[in-house]
Every structure is written in structure tokens, then in C-alpha cells.
Design a protein around this motif. Structure first.
Motif, PDB file in Angstrom:
ATOM      1  N   ALA A  15      -1.285 -13.175 -13.419  1.00 50.73           N
ATOM      2  CA  ALA A  15      -0.044 -12.730 -14.069  1.00 50.73           C
ATOM      3  C   ALA A  15      -0.271 -11.444 -14.859  1.00 50.73           C
ATOM      4  CB  ALA A  15       0.504 -13.836 -14.971  1.00 50.73           C
ATOM      5  N   GLU A  16      -1.374 -11.376 -15.609  1.00 52.02           N
ATOM      6  CA  GLU A  16      -1.678 -10.165 -16.383  1.00 52.02           C
ATOM      7  C   GLU A  16      -1.940  -8.982 -15.458  1.00 52.02           C
ATOM      8  OE1 GLU A  16      -4.888 -10.797 -19.131  1.00 52.02           O
ATOM      9  OE2 GLU A  16      -3.781 -12.321 -20.242  1.00 52.02           O
ATOM     10  N   ALA A  17      -2.658  -9.203 -14.370  1.00 53.46           N
ATOM     11  CA  ALA A  17      -2.938  -8.118 -13.430  1.00 53.46           C
ATOM     12  C   ALA A  17      -1.641  -7.597 -12.817  1.00 53.46           C
ATOM     13  CB  ALA A  17      -3.895  -8.596 -12.342  1.00 53.46           C
ATOM     14  N   LEU A  18      -0.761  -8.500 -12.426  1.00 53.86           N
ATOM     15  CA  LEU A  18       0.501  -8.082 -11.816  1.00 53.86           C
ATOM     16  C   LEU A  18       1.407  -7.382 -12.824  1.00 53.86           C
ATOM     17  CD1 LEU A  18       1.207 -11.091  -9.447  1.00 53.86           C
ATOM     18  CD2 LEU A  18       0.284  -8.830  -8.857  1.00 53.86           C
ATOM     19  N   ASP A  19       1.379  -7.814 -14.082  1.00 57.70           N
ATOM     20  CA  ASP A  19       2.136  -7.101 -15.122  1.00 57.70           C
ATOM     21  C   ASP A  19       1.639  -5.663 -15.248  1.00 57.70           C
ATOM     22  OD1 ASP A  19       3.722  -9.300 -15.688  1.00 57.70           O
ATOM     23  OD2 ASP A  19       2.593  -9.876 -17.486  1.00 57.70           O
ATOM     24  N   ALA A  20       0.323  -5.473 -15.199  1.00 58.61           N
ATOM     25  CA  ALA A  20      -0.259  -4.129 -15.297  1.00 58.61           C
ATOM     26  C   ALA A  20       0.118  -3.284 -14.082  1.00 58.61           C
ATOM     27  CB  ALA A  20      -1.774  -4.229 -15.440  1.00 58.61           C
ATOM     28  N   VAL A  21       0.124  -3.901 -12.897  1.00 56.13           N
ATOM     29  CA  VAL A  21       0.525  -3.191 -11.681  1.00 56.13           C
ATOM     30  C   VAL A  21       1.977  -2.746 -11.808  1.00 56.13           C
ATOM     31  CG1 VAL A  21       1.036  -3.500  -9.224  1.00 56.13           C
ATOM     32  CG2 VAL A  21      -1.152  -4.297 -10.155  1.00 56.13           C
ATOM     33  N   ARG A  22       2.848  -3.640 -12.257  1.00 54.82           N
ATOM     34  CA  ARG A  22       4.277  -3.302 -12.397  1.00 54.82           C
ATOM     35  C   ARG A  22       4.481  -2.176 -13.408  1.00 54.82           C
ATOM     36  NH1 ARG A  22       4.439  -9.061 -12.591  1.00 54.82           N
ATOM     37  NH2 ARG A  22       5.149  -9.894 -10.589  1.00 54.82           N
ATOM     38  N   GLU A  23       3.708  -2.196 -14.477  1.00 55.95           N
ATOM     39  CA  GLU A  23       3.824  -1.147 -15.497  1.00 55.95           C
ATOM     40  C   GLU A  23       3.383   0.204 -14.936  1.00 55.95           C
ATOM     41  OE1 GLU A  23       1.667  -0.144 -19.677  1.00 55.95           O
ATOM     42  OE2 GLU A  23       2.400  -2.191 -19.428  1.00 55.95           O
ATOM     43  N   LYS A  24       2.323   0.205 -14.159  1.00 55.29           N
ATOM     44  CA  LYS A  24       1.802   1.458 -13.598  1.00 55.29           C
ATOM     45  C   LYS A  24       2.670   1.977 -12.459  1.00 55.29           C
ATOM     46  CE  LYS A  24      -2.370   3.644 -11.902  1.00 55.29           C
ATOM     47  NZ  LYS A  24      -3.811   3.497 -11.685  1.00 55.29           N
ATOM     48  N   HIS A  25       3.280   1.076 -11.696  1.00 55.75           N
ATOM     49  CA  HIS A  25       4.059   1.452 -10.510  1.00 55.75           C
ATOM     50  C   HIS A  25       5.470   0.884 -10.564  1.00 55.75           C
ATOM     51  CE1 HIS A  25       0.412   2.851  -8.445  1.00 55.75           C
ATOM     52  NE2 HIS A  25      -0.177   1.751  -8.871  1.00 55.75           N
ATOM     53  N   PRO A  26       6.292   1.336 -11.517  1.00 53.74           N
ATOM     54  CA  PRO A  26       7.672   0.847 -11.541  1.00 53.74           C
ATOM     55  C   PRO A  26       8.407   1.354 -10.298  1.00 53.74           C
ATOM     56  CG  PRO A  26       7.417   2.677 -13.059  1.00 53.74           C
ATOM     57  CD  PRO A  26       6.052   2.370 -12.517  1.00 53.74           C
TER      58      PRO A  26
ATOM     59  N   LYS B  77       0.836  -1.198   0.000  1.00 55.65           N
ATOM     60  CA  LYS B  77       0.000   0.000   0.000  1.00 55.65           C
ATOM     61  C   LYS B  77       0.874   1.252   0.000  1.00 55.65           C
ATOM     62  CE  LYS B  77      -3.613   2.214   2.766  1.00 55.65           C
ATOM     63  NZ  LYS B  77      -4.455   2.056   3.960  1.00 55.65           N
ATOM     64  N   ALA B  78       1.907   1.254   0.816  1.00 57.31           N
ATOM     65  CA  ALA B  78       2.815   2.401   0.869  1.00 57.31           C
ATOM     66  C   ALA B  78       3.532   2.595  -0.468  1.00 57.31           C
ATOM     67  CB  ALA B  78       3.825   2.215   1.999  1.00 57.31           C
ATOM     68  N   ALA B  79       3.980   1.512  -1.070  1.00 57.36           N
ATOM     69  CA  ALA B  79       4.708   1.606  -2.333  1.00 57.36           C
ATOM     70  C   ALA B  79       3.803   2.025  -3.487  1.00 57.36           C
ATOM     71  CB  ALA B  79       5.381   0.275  -2.651  1.00 57.36           C
ATOM     72  N   ALA B  80       2.545   1.585  -3.474  1.00 56.81           N
ATOM     73  CA  ALA B  80       1.602   1.951  -4.538  1.00 56.81           C
ATOM     74  C   ALA B  80       1.056   3.360  -4.348  1.00 56.81           C
ATOM     75  CB  ALA B  80       0.448   0.954  -4.581  1.00 56.81           C
ATOM     76  N   GLY B  81       1.038   3.820  -3.095  1.00 54.32           N
ATOM     77  CA  GLY B  81       0.487   5.138  -2.820  1.00 54.32           C
ATOM     78  C   GLY B  81      -1.035   5.163  -2.829  1.00 54.32           C
ATOM     79  N   THR B  82      -1.639   3.994  -2.755  1.00 51.94           N
ATOM     80  CA  THR B  82      -3.098   3.876  -2.743  1.00 51.94           C
ATOM     81  C   THR B  82      -3.480   2.551  -2.098  1.00 51.94           C
ATOM     82  OG1 THR B  82      -5.103   4.037  -4.103  1.00 51.94           O
ATOM     83  CG2 THR B  82      -3.251   2.809  -5.048  1.00 51.94           C
ATOM     84  N   ALA B  83      -4.698   2.479  -1.599  1.00 52.98           N
ATOM     85  CA  ALA B  83      -5.163   1.239  -0.973  1.00 52.98           C
ATOM     86  C   ALA B  83      -5.693   0.247  -1.991  1.00 52.98           C
ATOM     87  CB  ALA B  83      -6.245   1.542   0.063  1.00 52.98           C
ATOM     88  N   GLN B  84      -6.237   0.748  -3.091  1.00 55.03           N
ATOM     89  CA  GLN B  84      -6.784  -0.154  -4.115  1.00 55.03           C
ATOM     90  C   GLN B  84      -6.954   0.589  -5.422  1.00 55.03           C
ATOM     91  OE1 GLN B  84     -10.478  -1.270  -2.170  1.00 55.03           O
ATOM     92  NE2 GLN B  84     -11.636   0.015  -3.584  1.00 55.03           N
ATOM     93  N   GLU B  85      -7.051  -0.185  -6.497  1.00 49.72           N
ATOM     94  CA  GLU B  85      -7.297   0.389  -7.817  1.00 49.72           C
ATOM     95  C   GLU B  85      -7.803  -0.694  -8.754  1.00 49.72           C
ATOM     96  OE1 GLU B  85      -3.588   2.219  -8.853  1.00 49.72           O
ATOM     97  OE2 GLU B  85      -2.493   0.348  -8.731  1.00 49.72           O
ATOM     98  N   PRO B  86      -8.553  -0.306  -9.783  1.00 52.74           N
ATOM     99  CA  PRO B  86      -9.100  -1.285 -10.721  1.00 52.74           C
ATOM    100  C   PRO B  86      -8.104  -1.627 -11.835  1.00 52.74           C
ATOM    101  CG  PRO B  86      -9.925   0.886 -11.271  1.00 52.74           C
ATOM    102  CD  PRO B  86      -9.064   1.043 -10.043  1.00 52.74           C
TER     103      PRO B  86
ATOM    104  N   GLU C 274       9.653   0.791  -6.342  1.00 51.39           N
ATOM    105  CA  GLU C 274       9.567   0.075  -5.067  1.00 51.39           C
ATOM    106  C   GLU C 274       8.491  -0.999  -5.065  1.00 51.39           C
ATOM    107  OE1 GLU C 274      10.435  -1.240  -1.288  1.00 51.39           O
ATOM    108  OE2 GLU C 274      11.628  -0.045  -2.662  1.00 51.39           O
ATOM    109  N   LEU C 275       7.321  -0.741  -5.641  1.00 49.97           N
ATOM    110  CA  LEU C 275       6.254  -1.744  -5.619  1.00 49.97           C
ATOM    111  C   LEU C 275       6.678  -3.013  -6.344  1.00 49.97           C
ATOM    112  CD1 LEU C 275       3.475  -2.579  -4.696  1.00 49.97           C
ATOM    113  CD2 LEU C 275       2.524  -1.463  -6.727  1.00 49.97           C
ATOM    114  N   VAL C 276       7.434  -2.887  -7.403  1.00 51.54           N
ATOM    115  CA  VAL C 276       7.924  -4.075  -8.123  1.00 51.54           C
ATOM    116  C   VAL C 276       8.751  -4.946  -7.178  1.00 51.54           C
ATOM    117  CG1 VAL C 276       9.414  -4.870 -10.008  1.00 51.54           C
ATOM    118  CG2 VAL C 276       7.861  -2.934 -10.376  1.00 51.54           C
ATOM    119  N   ARG C 277       9.595  -4.323  -6.379  1.00 49.02           N
ATOM    120  CA  ARG C 277      10.420  -5.072  -5.419  1.00 49.02           C
ATOM    121  C   ARG C 277       9.551  -5.685  -4.313  1.00 49.02           C
ATOM    122  NH1 ARG C 277      13.489  -0.969  -7.232  1.00 49.02           N
ATOM    123  NH2 ARG C 277      12.866   0.567  -5.676  1.00 49.02           N
ATOM    124  N   VAL C 278       8.564  -4.953  -3.851  1.00 46.44           N
ATOM    125  CA  VAL C 278       7.678  -5.475  -2.804  1.00 46.44           C
ATOM    126  C   VAL C 278       6.903  -6.684  -3.321  1.00 46.44           C
ATOM    127  CG1 VAL C 278       5.640  -4.933  -1.395  1.00 46.44           C
ATOM    128  CG2 VAL C 278       7.492  -3.269  -1.589  1.00 46.44           C
TER     129      VAL C 278
END
Length: 84
Positions: free
Chosen positions: A29-40, A13-22, A42-46
Motif C-alpha cells: 500500500a505504501e509503495a503504491l501510494d508513492a507510485v501514485r504521488e510520483k505519477h499522477p 510501463k507506458a503510463a509510467a514512462g519507465t520499466a522500473q524504479e526504486p 494515467e498510471l493511477v487509472r491503470v
């Protein structure tokens, strides 16, 4: 594609800067790829240390590409917690 809500907890949550998002994705795997693309960064490492729940069920050791998502579902991103 299914629209899902990705919920972040603790360090994620701290690394993304938000509690949730659509996101739209067919698999975890596709969802996590999209998360990594949006939040390159610290969140990628977490994410490397996280476990995941899909609609309340643990993913465990299943390959993320095999975990299907459902319309309106929830992906919980759970970093390791300290304590016991």
C-alpha cells in the motif's frame, strides 16, 4: 522501510514512462501510494486494474496494507493482458 524495485509491464510501463524504479516502503500500500504521488494521471487509472506480484508471489485479494515488503524485493505491476 525497505528499498524495493517496482517493475511495470505493458500499459503500466507506458503510463509510467519507465520499466522500473526504486521506492522505499514497508507495505505494498505504501509503495503504491508513492507510485501514485510520483505519477499522477494515467498510471493511477491503470493501477486500479492491475494485479501484483511480490518477489514472484501473487498478492491476490489480500489487503495491500497487509502485504509486507522486504529489503531488495520486487513489486511487479501487471495490467490485464488480452488474449488467452
Amino acid at each position: 522501510m525497505a528499498e524495493v524495485t517496482v517493475r511495470y509491464w505493458a500499459a503500466a510501463k507506458a503510463a509510467a514512462g519507465t520499466a522500473q524504479e526504486p521506492y522505499e516502503a514497508r507495505t505494498l500500500a505504501e509503495a503504491l501510494d508513492a507510485v501514485r504521488e510520483k505519477h499522477p494521471g494515467e498510471l493511477v487509472r491503470v493501477l486500479e486494474r492491475c494485479s501484483f506480484l511480490i518477489d514472484g508471489d501473487p498478492v491476490g485479494t489480500r489487503g495491500h496494507e497487509t502485504v509486507r515488503l522486504t529489503e531488495g524485493g520486487t513489486v511487479e505491476v501487471l495490467p490485464p493482458f488480452a488474449g488467452g
